[in-house]
Write a protein that holds these residues in place. Structure first.
Motif, short mmCIF file in Angstrom:
data_model
loop_
_atom_site.label_atom_id
_atom_site.label_comp_id
_atom_site.label_asym_id
_atom_site.label_seq_id
_atom_site.Cartn_x
_atom_site.Cartn_y
_atom_site.Cartn_z
N UNK A 187 -0.66 9.76 4.80
CA UNK A 187 -0.40 9.07 6.07
C UNK A 187 -1.52 8.10 6.46
N UNK A 188 -2.74 8.35 6.00
CA UNK A 188 -3.87 7.49 6.36
C UNK A 188 -4.05 6.34 5.38
N UNK A 189 -3.27 6.33 4.30
CA UNK A 189 -3.43 5.31 3.27
C UNK A 189 -2.19 4.43 3.25
N UNK A 190 -2.29 3.20 3.73
CA UNK A 190 -1.14 2.32 3.85
C UNK A 190 -0.69 1.75 2.51
N UNK A 191 -1.61 1.71 1.53
CA UNK A 191 -1.33 1.03 0.26
C UNK A 191 -1.60 1.97 -0.91
N UNK A 192 -0.66 2.00 -1.86
CA UNK A 192 -0.85 2.69 -3.14
C UNK A 192 -0.78 1.63 -4.23
N UNK A 193 -1.92 1.30 -4.79
CA UNK A 193 -2.00 0.19 -5.76
C UNK A 193 -1.53 0.62 -7.13
N UNK A 194 -0.70 -0.20 -7.75
CA UNK A 194 -0.29 0.03 -9.13
C UNK A 194 -1.20 -0.76 -10.06
N UNK A 195 -1.25 -2.07 -9.91
CA UNK A 195 -2.17 -2.88 -10.73
C UNK A 195 -2.29 -4.28 -10.15
N UNK A 196 -3.35 -4.97 -10.57
CA UNK A 196 -3.53 -6.36 -10.19
C UNK A 196 -4.86 -6.64 -9.55
N UNK A 197 -4.92 -7.75 -8.82
CA UNK A 197 -6.16 -8.22 -8.20
C UNK A 197 -5.92 -8.42 -6.71
N UNK A 198 -6.76 -7.82 -5.92
CA UNK A 198 -6.67 -7.91 -4.47
C UNK A 198 -6.68 -9.36 -3.99
N UNK A 199 -5.78 -9.67 -3.05
CA UNK A 199 -5.67 -10.99 -2.42
C UNK A 199 -5.37 -12.11 -3.41
N UNK A 200 -4.81 -11.71 -4.58
CA UNK A 200 -4.51 -12.76 -5.57
C UNK A 200 -3.18 -12.49 -6.29
N UNK A 207 -14.51 -6.16 -6.20
CA UNK A 207 -13.32 -5.91 -5.39
C UNK A 207 -12.17 -6.82 -5.78
N UNK A 208 -12.46 -7.88 -6.54
CA UNK A 208 -11.42 -8.85 -6.87
C UNK A 208 -11.27 -8.99 -8.39
N UNK A 209 -11.47 -7.87 -9.11
CA UNK A 209 -11.20 -7.83 -10.54
C UNK A 209 -9.88 -7.10 -10.77
N UNK A 210 -9.29 -7.31 -11.92
CA UNK A 210 -8.05 -6.61 -12.25
C UNK A 210 -8.33 -5.12 -12.39
N UNK A 211 -7.54 -4.31 -11.69
CA UNK A 211 -7.68 -2.86 -11.74
C UNK A 211 -6.31 -2.20 -11.84
N UNK A 212 -6.30 -1.01 -12.38
CA UNK A 212 -5.10 -0.18 -12.44
C UNK A 212 -5.34 1.01 -11.51
N UNK A 213 -4.57 1.10 -10.44
CA UNK A 213 -4.66 2.24 -9.54
C UNK A 213 -5.57 2.08 -8.35
N UNK A 214 -6.14 0.90 -8.13
CA UNK A 214 -7.05 0.69 -7.00
C UNK A 214 -7.22 -0.82 -6.83
N UNK A 215 -7.42 -1.26 -5.57
CA UNK A 215 -7.53 -2.71 -5.39
C UNK A 215 -8.73 -3.15 -4.58
N UNK A 216 -9.11 -2.38 -3.56
CA UNK A 216 -10.11 -2.93 -2.67
C UNK A 216 -10.85 -1.81 -1.95
N UNK A 217 -12.12 -2.08 -1.59
CA UNK A 217 -12.91 -1.12 -0.81
C UNK A 217 -13.91 -0.39 -1.68
N UNK A 218 -14.76 0.35 -1.02
CA UNK A 218 -15.78 1.12 -1.73
C UNK A 218 -15.13 2.17 -2.61
N UNK A 219 -15.54 2.28 -3.87
CA UNK A 219 -14.94 3.28 -4.76
C UNK A 219 -15.03 4.70 -4.22
N UNK A 220 -16.14 5.01 -3.54
CA UNK A 220 -16.30 6.36 -3.01
C UNK A 220 -15.25 6.65 -1.94
#
Length: 417
Positions: free
Chosen positions: A225-238, A321-334
């Motif tokens: 409920x606190x997480x609005x986005x579940x990232x599959x893959x890609x680059x944030x804001x791109x 924060x703006x590299x291609x990732x699988x499963x995460x897109x933006x914010x501090x990794x921790x």
């Protein structure tokens, strides 16, 4: 001992388990024995992997020759002497488990498995035995998509030690499956691709894309409920393929190229937790069209979409924060916001538009040499922190944290007739 009065406003529907705990605590309170090194309850031995449930799936790919399962004996609390424990396979339990499961599975033949040892010792003052390994071999001789039972139980324990009835047996359901049986967990983790980073000689394979197809097989365990986005893959804001967004259903697929988002919110297009889905998006930058597919079926489409500029998934210059990732897109990794809380496999990037028919027919496997396939991570390693790129480009993906590979995976194949 004085008995305290129970207030009459306590609900009468207190659970039976809770009542038992209260009773045990009252018994202990009235007992003058020193339990700092003991327990007021009888000690017992059980199998560690049967602590929660006594049935476990051992499902494996149909090409897998060998495998293993591990178990050990555990005491409820330390004993004052060594406890010898013997394991055995008990054929008499086959009827019991078939009746429970509503099945008619045969017992696994003894030629397919071997114990590292069937006798272990729980040392005095300890609660755990050594680990016992059940090694499986010649698994490709088993019939595909046929289940077998292997009930392993504690035969006896020395010193008159009792057995915890509900957890003294673990029954393995052994299955050589035609389905995908390996996927990696993205809960609190993600994968990045070093070969896509700026100045990498292999980054160009995903640059200048006038046509693009993303594919993946996913299972979301929970939509936080606190997480609005579940990232599959890609680059944030791109260029990002995900579930959810601010003000958008968190269970609906969304694609965003240069922050132009589609489709519109639709409560009829929600994905459900704990279910496997093949998801895909296609984007033609020149035709300015895009489409989203779920399990090989068209879910959403749009025209006059995007800026018309080619997509560059490599050589980004705005930081991690703006590299291609699988499963995460933006914010501090921790913080691990915007991650996909679930499992993923069969992740693919194409520089062509895959047709609906091509997507449907090849949801669960595709030839790595297929024209237009630029990156292909099957996530079938089952261990380690590297996911191999099955194309000739060699852009292996690397886990941010130690990768977890859940057992008992079997991806539902929805394109079988």
């Amino acid at each position: 001992m004085k008995t305290k009065h129970i207030h009459r406003d306590i609900p009468l529907f207190v659970s039976f388990a809770g009542s038992v705990i209260i009773l045990l605590l009252l018994v202990a309170a009235c007992d003058n024995k020193d339990y700092s090194k003991a327990s007021p309850f009888d000690n017992a031995v059980y199998i560690d992997v049967a602590k929660v449930k006594d049935v476990a799936n051992f499902t494996f790919n149909n090409l897998k020759q060998t495998g293993q399962q591990e178990l050990s004996a555990v005491l409820a609390y330390p004993a004052e002497q060594d406890i010898d424990v013997n394991f055995q396979v008990d054929p008499s339990l086959i009827g019991y488990y078939n009746a429970r499961l509503g099945t008619n599975y045969a017992m696994l033949d003894a030629k397919y498995y071997k114990f590292s040892t069937q006798h272990v010792v729980i040392p005095k003052g300890d609660v755990n035995s050594e680990v016992v390994t059940i090694g499986f071999s010649d698994l490709t001789d088993l019939d595909i998509d046929t289940n077998f039972l292997l009930p392993v139980t504690i035969q006896q324990a020395s010193g008159g030690m009792g057995l915890l009835k509900g957890s003294k047996t673990i029954c393995y359901i052994v299955r050589r499956s035609s389905a995908i049986t390996t996927a990696v967990s993205l809960s609190n983790n993600y994968f990045e691709v070093p070969g896509f980073e700026k100045d990498s000689p292999t980054a160009d394979v995903v640059n200048g894309l006038t046509q693009l197809t993303f594919e993946a097989i996913i299972r979301v365990n929970r939509f936080d409920p606190k997480n609005e986005i579940s990232t599959i893959m890609g680059i944030e804001q791109y260029c990002l393929f995900r579930l959810g967004d601010s003000g958008f259903p968190k269970q609906q697929l969304q694609f965003a190229a240069n922050e132009i988002k589609f489709p519109k919110a639709d409560e009829g297009k929600l994905l459900q937790p704990s279910e496997w889905y093949h998801v895909a998006v296609t984007y033609d930058t020149e035709a300015k069209t895009a489409a989203i597919y779920v399990d090989g079926k068209l879910q959403s489409t749009i025209e006059d979409y995007g800026t018309g500029e080619p997509i560059n998934l490599g050589k980004q210059t705005r930081g991690k924060d703006f590299m291609f990732k699988i499963g995460h897109s933006y914010g501090e990794p921790e913080d691990m916001t915007r991650q996909l809380d679930g499992e993923i496999c069969e992740v693919r990037i194409w520089n062509v538009i895959r047709s609906q028919e091509e997507i449907y027919k090849n949801m669960y496997d595709v030839d790595p040499q297929t024209t237009g396939l630029k990156a292909y991570w099957k996530f079938n390693e089952g261990k380690g922190d590297i996911a191999k790129d099955y194309t000739e480009n060699g852009n292996d993906a690397k886990a941010y944290a130690k990768a977890i590979w859940p057992e008992g995976i079997e991806v539902t194949q929805k394109n079988k007739e």
